[in-house]
Design an enzyme around this catalytic site. Structure first.
Site, PDB file in Angstrom:
ATOM      1  N   SER B 187       0.795  -1.226   0.000  1.00 12.36           N
ATOM      2  CA  SER B 187       0.000   0.000   0.000  1.00 12.36           C
ATOM      3  C   SER B 187       0.826   1.273   0.000  1.00 12.36           C
ATOM      4  CB  SER B 187      -0.940   0.003   1.204  1.00 12.36           C
ATOM      5  OG  SER B 187      -0.203  -0.073   2.409  1.00 12.36           O
ATOM      6  N   HIS B 216      -5.043  -3.735  -2.503  1.00 10.41           N
ATOM      7  CA  HIS B 216      -4.730  -2.673  -3.455  1.00 10.41           C
ATOM      8  C   HIS B 216      -4.611  -3.168  -4.899  1.00 10.41           C
ATOM      9  CE1 HIS B 216      -4.098   0.628  -0.572  1.00 10.41           C
ATOM     10  NE2 HIS B 216      -3.829  -0.369   0.252  1.00 10.41           N
ATOM     11  N   LYS B 247     -11.692  -0.132  -1.605  1.00  7.42           N
ATOM     12  CA  LYS B 247     -10.792   0.513  -2.552  1.00  7.42           C
ATOM     13  C   LYS B 247     -11.419   0.439  -3.947  1.00  7.42           C
ATOM     14  CE  LYS B 247      -6.975   0.134   0.565  1.00  7.42           C
ATOM     15  NZ  LYS B 247      -7.804  -0.115   1.750  1.00  7.42           N
TER      16      LYS B 247
END
Lengths: 90, 410
Positions: B187, B216, B247
């Site tokens: 990240s 991610h 996300k």
């Protein structure tokens, strides 16, 4: 290392711990068994991680994170490290 | 007189040092109004959002909004209960089925956040006689999860399969299962795990499992957005995939998928699953719809990567030190915390929001101005980000070196 008598190996581990620790000793206190990581050496969590990684490299061992909360002094770390070296290198 | 909060003295001192002369607190930014996936009003200023992890820009996808509205009206604002009590609705099961079919695994469990997914799985899956071998740069939720459990926790050097190999070799004679824990994209710096090398090491030993946190990389990597394992064609070699809906999926929630036949037993063992309320129906509905958009999001991924390359090469050409490879996370390394904070302030004053990341939350003690791109960023917005970076660096007199003649792509 496994061929050496345990006393010799033990001395080696102690010397290695002190040698690596000295490079992280920012307060300049004399390193003794009773030296405390938090109070005397001002170690924070980040520095602990860096120091342990350096010690792992020096002795070619893995130090489980689980042992860390119980270690407050240099002497306790030497004992714990000796045990890990015995287990990992026979 | 000792005050209960005396123990936070060092935190207080550090915060006061950061906030300084009444400036903004980088960790208490308030969005007065969210204008779109890429813009918000902050302190009365129209601001480009370049630090939201909203990689595909699905937070305002019309299909997902509609699904959420419908579920809200049909099933109410919340479940008011845990998954094991009254908090499992048909939507939760449908979402789990959708995850299985999307990621090609037999079983899926949905958790209330990504953080709770890691706490759940990592504290429970391995026991006192087992070993966790985790990448040193893993996210705080992974550190917290393993600390909640009983397994022996061993860290290997970041992205160093040889170091992992060495540590597994030392454990080879010890009984107990070993669980390797990595992330698809890390990240803070946006770098990928060397999954092929890690899988090769894993295969050398017995009783070794692999868990990858694709927080991610889900939606970002792979033709269909299934993350790093899809991109490098090693999906069958990853035993457990953890992910988040907060996300690329654009809402909140977490999950774990696996084809282990007994995987569902975790529902009876994971305390952060049993003792927390389940996701509200509207969130579940938008997650399920957005997952479909993720799978069909090839065009979005292309736009995202184009934006990432543009920002990466633009900042690199200005002479900034960047943390990792070209990825939707572009981390600019600041020389120290003081400059990092001043830089962050300059950006926010210039209408650009990025994440300020400070040690100990960063690898190698870096102070980072962490940007994350969105597929919905326009070329003009990306160029504006680069422009403000240049202006602030100029103001602070810290343009690291003379600009190169031309940005070198890749």
């Amino acid at each position: 290392m496994s061929a050496e008598p345990s006393d010799g190996a033990s001395q080696d581990v102690r010397a290695a711990v002190l040698e690596v620790l000295q490079t992280f000793n920012k307060t300049g206190v004399t390193l003794q068994d009773g030296t405390r990581f938090t109070e005397d050496l001002n170690f924070d969590s980040l520095l602990v991680m860096e120091f342990i990684a350096a010690l792992e490299d020096r002795l070619d061992i893995s130090v489980p994170l689980n042992v860390l909360p119980d270690i407050e002094t240099v002497g306790q770390l030497v004992v714990a490290t000796e045990q890990i070296v015995r287990e990992e290198h026979g | 007189m000792a005050d209960l909060f005396d123990r936070f003295e060092s935190l207080r001192a550090r915060r006061d040092g950061l906030v300084g002369d009444g400036g903004h607190d980088p960790f208490q930014v308030e969005m007065d109004e969210v204008l779109s996936q890429t813009e918000a009003m902050i302190e009365g200023r129209r601001t480009i959002l370049a630090g939201t992890n909203n990689y595909l820009g699905l937070t305002f996808a019309p299909e997902s909004l509609k699904a959420a509205h419908d579920a809200l009206d049909a099933a109410g604002t919340g479940t008011t209960g845990s998954r094991v009590a009254n908090g499992t609705y048909s939507g939760h099961k449908a979402l789990e089925h959708a995850l299985c079919s999307f990621l090609g695994k037999e079983h899926a469990i949905v958790f209330s956040t990504g953080y709770l997914a890691n706490l759940s799985v990592l504290s429970t899956l391995v026991g006192p006689d087992d070993y966790i071998l985790m990448d040193a740069d893993c996210h705080a939720s992974i550190y917290d999860g393993v600390r909640m459990g009983d397994a022996q926790i061993i860290r290997f050097k970041h992205n160093d399969a040889a170091d992992l190999d060495k540590r597994l070799a030392r454990l080879a004679k010890k009984p107990g299962n070993k669980l390797i824990v990595i992330e698809g994209i890390y990240s803070m710096l946006g770098d990928k795990a060397p999954l092929d090398e890690i899988v090769a090491v894993k295969k050398k030993y017995d009783d070794v499992y692999l868990l990858s946190d694709e927080a991610h990389s889900l939606g970002v990597l792979g033709r269909y957005g299934r993350g790093l394992p899809e991109e490098v064609d090693l999906e069958d070699d990853v035993d457990f995939i953890v992910g988040t809906f907060s996300k690329s999926v654009g809402t909140v929630g977490g999950f774990c998928v696996s084809s282990h036949p007994q995987f569902d037993l975790l529902r009876l063992a994971c305390r952060p699953y049993i003792f927390t309320a389940s996701l509200p129906p509207s969130v579940v509905a938008s997650a399920k719809t957005s997952l479909e958009l993720v799978e069909k999001g090839g065009a979005l991924r292309k736009r995202l990567m184009r934006n990432a390359e543009r920002l990466h090469s633009g900042l690199s050409a200005l002479g900034f030190t960047l943390g990792g490879d070209v990825s939707p996370v572009v981390a600019v390394v600041a020389p120290d915390v003081e400059i990092g904070v001043a830089f962050w302030r300059g950006l926010i004053d210039g209408g650009i929001y990025v994440n300020l990341a400070l040690p100990p939350a960063t690898p190698q003690n870096f102070t980072l101005l962490r940007c994350s791109l969105c597929a919905a960023h326009t070329t003009e917005q990306v160029d504006r980000i680069i422009e403000v970076f240049a202006e602030v660096a100029d103001t602070l007199g810290m343009l690291p070196k003379q600009p190169k003649k031309k940005a070198a792509l890749g």
